[in-house]
Design an enzyme around this catalytic site. Structure first.
Site, mmCIF file in Angstrom:
data_model
loop_
_atom_site.group_PDB
_atom_site.id
_atom_site.type_symbol
_atom_site.label_atom_id
_atom_site.label_comp_id
_atom_site.label_asym_id
_atom_site.label_seq_id
_atom_site.Cartn_x
_atom_site.Cartn_y
_atom_site.Cartn_z
ATOM 1 N N CYS A 226 -27.623 18.004 -28.641
ATOM 2 C CA CYS A 226 -26.550 18.522 -27.791
ATOM 3 C C CYS A 226 -25.250 17.968 -28.318
ATOM 4 O O CYS A 226 -24.842 18.246 -29.444
ATOM 5 C CB CYS A 226 -26.785 18.201 -26.323
ATOM 6 S SG CYS A 226 -27.002 16.461 -25.955
ATOM 7 N N ARG B 233 -28.177 15.604 -22.870
ATOM 8 C CA ARG B 233 -28.746 16.860 -22.378
ATOM 9 C C ARG B 233 -30.027 17.193 -23.142
ATOM 10 O O ARG B 233 -30.984 17.722 -22.595
ATOM 11 C CB ARG B 233 -27.732 17.995 -22.533
ATOM 12 C CG ARG B 233 -26.612 17.966 -21.518
ATOM 13 C CD ARG B 233 -25.565 19.030 -21.805
ATOM 14 N NE ARG B 233 -24.700 18.662 -22.921
ATOM 15 C CZ ARG B 233 -23.718 19.436 -23.388
ATOM 16 N NH1 ARG B 233 -23.500 20.619 -22.845
ATOM 17 N NH2 ARG B 233 -22.962 19.038 -24.384
#
Lengths: 147, 301
Positions: B247, B252
């Protein structure tokens, strides 16, 4: 030390209050600030269009700066309760900047957030949210003075 | 595993349902010896506003990251951290947090770097616990410190470095950022601070599956058939694939790593935590702009 003496008394007191505490108590004080963030005055609560979103903050935080005819500044801010750190940052600035003159606010060093001893407790990255709040407040003031 | 698993019906179909517990399961076991509940949030103060009774706090910035180098803490620091929270090597740890367990999954991934065996997520995290009106307290627990052994971190199986990604090109990559970051319109998540990347776009051939697609509206993970459709269907992953997820700074994608590894059963998934803030500033690495994955280029001489 020169720069510190130039800092408006309200901000200097907030800084000193943080620096007196050990790291974990600084977070407790930040939470107190978060809890003290005043509700928006009705005229803004009814007019979200007047508020500027601070895009650099992780949480949805909005600010609005008023400059009275005599140059006195009032800062308003709102952020959700799920974002206490951002609320705390906003609250520090609301308490520290409100009542100052526009020039005094513009003279606040841009790195004020880095001087209040929160960087280690909160993390450098998160502190940037407060820099964004400060710089956007200054920008609104500049725009209003120029208008 | 020290504490029995949650055999809730909704977890059937996941490859490793023992990695999840439901809110009801946790409520019934809150003060069970051998179980420690950990809260990990995006907001460093959220825990202080109220948390699950008995839960301890671990912050990804201030606890799990090395304060100087861009790396995770070492074995000695991890041992000190966990010991101070009352976690022993054989403790069952249940982690939960805000934002669909985004940071909770990240903490779980870091625990896994150190080989902590029994670490689970509370399905639905804070959002579901709150929505169900369950108790919070502001009382800070004072766990008795225990000895946690110094275990050196093993980055080899679930963490990828930039050079690993270069070698990996041609095999599946999942970019879990927003479509705007993937296409190169912007380098930061909408409404997030800029952690700094000089160039915008994505790693060639990466498929864009924004991480939150794996979460349902109530903050729980989507159930197995939906996740299958998303990753084996849309993103085209096949069993046996070696996968790297990335990410912007690796948080994430830790969530996606959890989904691929523990819910879908992929056995060779790595999280590239350098992610876009490294790749987007690195010299002479290939970048593709636009919404299509793009081709893997010939290596430059």
């Amino acid at each position: 030390m020169d720069r510190m003496t130039e800092l408006p008394q309200s901000l200097a007191r907030i800084r000193d209050d943080f620096l007196e505490l050990d790291q974990s108590d600084r977070l407790v004080l930040l939470l107190e600030f978060a809890n003290e963030l005043p509700e928006l005055p009705d005229q803004f609560a009814d007019h979200p269009d007047l508020l500027e979103r601070v895009e650099e903050c992780q949480a949805p935080v909005f600010i609005f700066v008023e400059v009275e005819d005599d140059g006195t500044v009032h800062l308003h801010a709102t952020a959700p309760k799920e974002a206490p750190t951002t609320r705390g940052f906003a609250s520090i600035l609301v308490q520290g900047l409100s009542g100052l003159s526009a020039d005094e606010v513009l003279d606040v060093p841009d790195d004020f957030p880095q001087t209040i001893g929160l960087t280690d407790a909160v993390s450098p990255l998160r502190m940037r949210g407060m820099n964004a709040l400060l710089s956007r407040s200054k920008r609104q003031i500049r725009a209003k003075i120029a208008a | 595993m020290a504490i029995e698993v949650d055999s809730s019906e909704e977890f059937i179909g996941y490859a490793h349902p023992e990695r999840l517990v439901s809110t009801g399961w946790l409520q019934e076991r809150l003060s069970t010896p051998g179980l420690v509940v950990v809260e990990s949030d995006e907001d460093v103060l959220l825990y202080e506003t109220g948390h699950i009774p008995g839960a301890v706090k671990i912050d990804w910035h201030t606890d799990l990251n090395d304060p100087v180098e861009r790396d995770y803490i070492d074995g000695a620091a991890f041992a000190k951290l966990l010991g101070s929270r009352g976690i022993a090597r054989d403790t069952t740890v249940v982690i939960y947090g805000d934002k669909n367990n985004w940071w909770a999954a990240y903490a779980l991934w870091v625990f896994t770097l150190f080989g902590h065996a029994d670490v689970r997520l509370l399905d639905g995290g804070r959002a579901k616990w709150e929505a169900e009106g369950r108790d919070y307290t502001t009382e800070r627990p004072r766990p008795t410190a225990v000895d946690y052994p110094v275990v050196e971190r093993d980055d080899s199986s679930i963490r990828a470095y930039k050079d690993d990604v270069l070698t990996h090109l041609g095999e599946p990559l999942i970019d879990v950022r927003s479509p705007e970051e993937f296409s190169g319109e912007r380098t930061t998540a909408p409404a997030y601070p800029d952690e700094g990347a000089l160039r915008a776009g994505h790693i060639p051939s990466a498929h864009n599956v924004p991480w939150a697609k794996a979460a349902a509206d109530d903050g729980t993970f989507r159930r197995a058939p939906e996740l299958d459709a998303l990753y084996r269907g849309e993103a085209g992953l096949s069993d046996g694939d070696r996968v790297i997820a990335y990410c912007r700074i690796g948080e994430r994608s830790a969530h996606t790593w959890f989904v691929l590894t523990h819910l879908l059963g992929f056995e060779n998934v790595r999280n590239y935590d350098g992610s876009w803030t490294e790749w987007g500033s690195a010299v002479r690495v290939p970048i593709v702009r636009g919404s299509e994955p793009g081709e893997v280029p010939q290596r430059k001489g």
